[in-house]
Scaffold this active site. Sequence first.
Site, PDB file in Angstrom:
ATOM      1  CG  HIS A 204      42.128   6.203 -34.193  1.00 11.02           C
ATOM      2  ND1 HIS A 204      41.985   5.179 -33.346  1.00 11.02           N
ATOM      3  CD2 HIS A 204      40.834   6.165 -34.885  1.00 11.02           C
ATOM      4  CE1 HIS A 204      40.773   4.553 -33.178  1.00 11.02           C
ATOM      5  NE2 HIS A 204      40.307   5.259 -34.200  1.00 11.02           N
TER       6      HIS A 204
ATOM      7  CD  GLU B  84      22.600  16.414 -19.947  1.00  8.02           C
ATOM      8  OE1 GLU B  84      23.855  16.824 -20.308  1.00  8.02           O
ATOM      9  OE2 GLU B  84      22.081  15.197 -20.312  1.00  8.02           O
TER      10      GLU B  84
ATOM     11  CG  ASP C  78      24.963  19.480 -21.919  1.00 12.85           C
ATOM     12  OD1 ASP C  78      24.963  20.669 -22.918  1.00 12.85           O
ATOM     13  OD2 ASP C  78      25.062  18.587 -22.351  1.00 12.85           O
TER      14      ASP C  78
ATOM     15  NE  ARG D 122      29.222  20.691 -24.207  1.00  9.67           N
ATOM     16  CZ  ARG D 122      28.944  19.251 -23.714  1.00  9.67           C
ATOM     17  NH1 ARG D 122      27.875  19.390 -23.213  1.00  9.67           N
ATOM     18  NH2 ARG D 122      29.620  18.497 -23.834  1.00  9.67           N
TER      19      ARG D 122
ATOM     20  CB  CYS E 186      29.072  11.883 -15.603  1.00 10.00           C
ATOM     21  SG  CYS E 186      27.415  12.547 -16.335  1.00 10.00           S
TER      22      CYS E 186
HETATM   23  C1  PEP Z   1      27.461  16.703 -19.467  1.00 12.06           C
HETATM   24  O1  PEP Z   1      26.648  17.452 -20.129  1.00 12.06           O
HETATM   25  O2  PEP Z   1      28.222  17.293 -18.481  1.00 12.06           O
HETATM   26  C2  PEP Z   1      27.883  15.416 -19.939  1.00 12.06           C
HETATM   27  C3  PEP Z   1      28.522  14.538 -19.091  1.00 12.06           C
HETATM   28  O3  PEP Z   1      27.469  14.992 -21.245  1.00 12.06           O
HETATM   29  P1  PEP Z   1      28.034  15.358 -22.526  1.00 12.06           P
HETATM   30  O4  PEP Z   1      29.446  16.177 -22.203  1.00 12.06           O
HETATM   31  O5  PEP Z   1      28.285  14.309 -23.339  1.00 12.06           O
HETATM   32  O6  PEP Z   1      27.042  16.451 -22.936  1.00 12.06           O
HETATM   33 MG    MG Z   2      25.511  16.440 -21.501  1.00 13.96          MG
END
Ligand code: PEP
Ligand code: MG
Length: 588
Positions: free
Chosen positions: A199, A439, A463, A473, A510
């Site tokens: 936070h 992903e 992912d 990762r 994303c």
């Molecule tokens: C991804 O895997 O790229 C993704 C956007 O989801 P997260 O990072 O929440 O796994």
């Molecule tokens: Mg993901």
Amino acid sequence: MMYSKTVKNGMITITGVPASPGIVFGKSYCYLKKIIKVDKSSILKNAIPQEVVRLEHAIERSEYELKKIISFAANQVGKTEIKIFEAQILILQDIILLEGIKSRIKNELTNAEAVVDSEFSKYQSIMLNAKDEYLRERAHEVEDIKNRIIRNIQQEKLTSRIDKNVIVVSEALTAGDTILFSRNKILGFATDGGGITSHSTLLARSLQLPAVVGLKDITKNINHGDLLIVDGYDGIVIIRPNEETIEKFNYEKTRHDNFEKKLIPLRDQPATTLDNHTVSLTVNIEFMDEIPIMLKQGAQGIGLYRSEGVLIGRDSIPTEDEQFTEYEKLASTVAPHRIVIRTFDIGGDKIFSEQNDEENPSLGWRGIRISLDMPELFKTQLRAILRASTRNNVDILFPMVSGFEEIIEAKKYLSEIKDELQNKNIPFDKNIRVGSVIEIPSAALLAGDLARELDFLSIGTNDLLQFVLAVDRNNERVSKLFNRFNPGLLRLISQIITQTKSENKKIAMCGEMAGDPLATTLLIGLGLDEFSVIPDILPEIKKIIRTITLKDAKEIAKHALTLSTSAEIQNYLQDELQKIIPDIPLSH
Ligand code: PEP
Ligand code: MG
């Protein structure tokens, strides 16, 4: 980003986690937490009432302090950001906790601060041992409230007044510290601990205070009053910088400042290229707290809402109504823009993973796999999402899909819930759009087939990269291989985009690659329709899009796909970007 430390002629450079952007220079103010000493002592039976009064006074005083923080914070940051303090007040007002402490004072004939210490420490250690980073971060907040009560029992004064115009260096800062310090016009902060979801970090971003966290041992390497540079863009802190370094960072600061000034007028402009090709620019968020920043940056909606945010800090799944309240609040706040709600991506490196002890959690029971194996959990969430969709601005996104069957099965549950709501006359968006995160490599190769069944796809490069390259990762030992400009990955991304578009469906991204300025031209050239990025980077991505032509971007993408190493691709994209925007400050 990996931790590193170098020492040269008395100048120490430490790299940690960039938590809030900006570069500042200033004297350090070492705010080392006074270790609160709690001595356990026995009390006499006739001293019990007096001990209970000490406790009650301390609780009252703590509540007064927190209310003062709230009234101060309310003028500085958004309403959502003060929730943490309201939550602390709720802890203070928790009768069961209070009665528990009182009865231990009476039964064990022990002094109030020792009982408070022991009760709160119990919760704290459970939280500190959690695998989930968010829960671990919350443990600091529990510590904050514990220390506040103990300090008030011991009638110690609070240090909230510190020198003006200093950079605060501390082991960790609580949200309360951050707010109180900002009143003294501090310049920024640097801490040993802390993650980007804490936070205090979110508050630092709202207050626009540059910050670097996760510096491990900065408090041990610094003296009060040392000159310090904090670079919240690259996560670097320099203690006792020499002239040359000061000059270099001054130059960087001016570059960033000038560049950011130029970005302000873009806030309300569309993400359109010079030859009139428009894409959507949205943001990834997990908590309500992030909405004010996103709106300030001019985002066109939420391209990824990680709904795990509603599970964090709880040990049971929220009810349909609880989930509905959260989704509804988000949908109404971002309206008329869209919000893409991703169904729970539990497991893997995310929450609840500690409950299923798997050898390979990333490849295990997670995301849509859990949802399909636990239909009641899935249907409850779908019902809550559908009920929040009455403004027609909610989309649904399924995570960790590996193939066609999962889409068919998930859609079957969705249509079941739609029928059920329709029969009960409960309103929802009948044309709600449904998509899948791409992903998993098998889903990437099947993108065309999946796109036919869905309204849109969104590439999750975080992912996808780990699965395509077989690089965990979260494993620092192999992190140098985790390179999003790997030519194999780029060719796969190109294929996903082409296949999706040949089905006339929208393709978004994303994963974090969407927010990498080096990748923007390439992705535009490959035909990406939507970039969902972290709010901080949005204006910069928009600037790039508005400075290029689709025609040139296509040429650049075409050439990048012919290159065979990550380094060649990165260098090529960097050169091209600097040709288009010479003053762009790129990360080192
Ligand atoms: C991804 O895997 O790229 C993704 C956007 O989801 P997260 O990072 O929440 O796994
Ligand atoms: Mg993901």
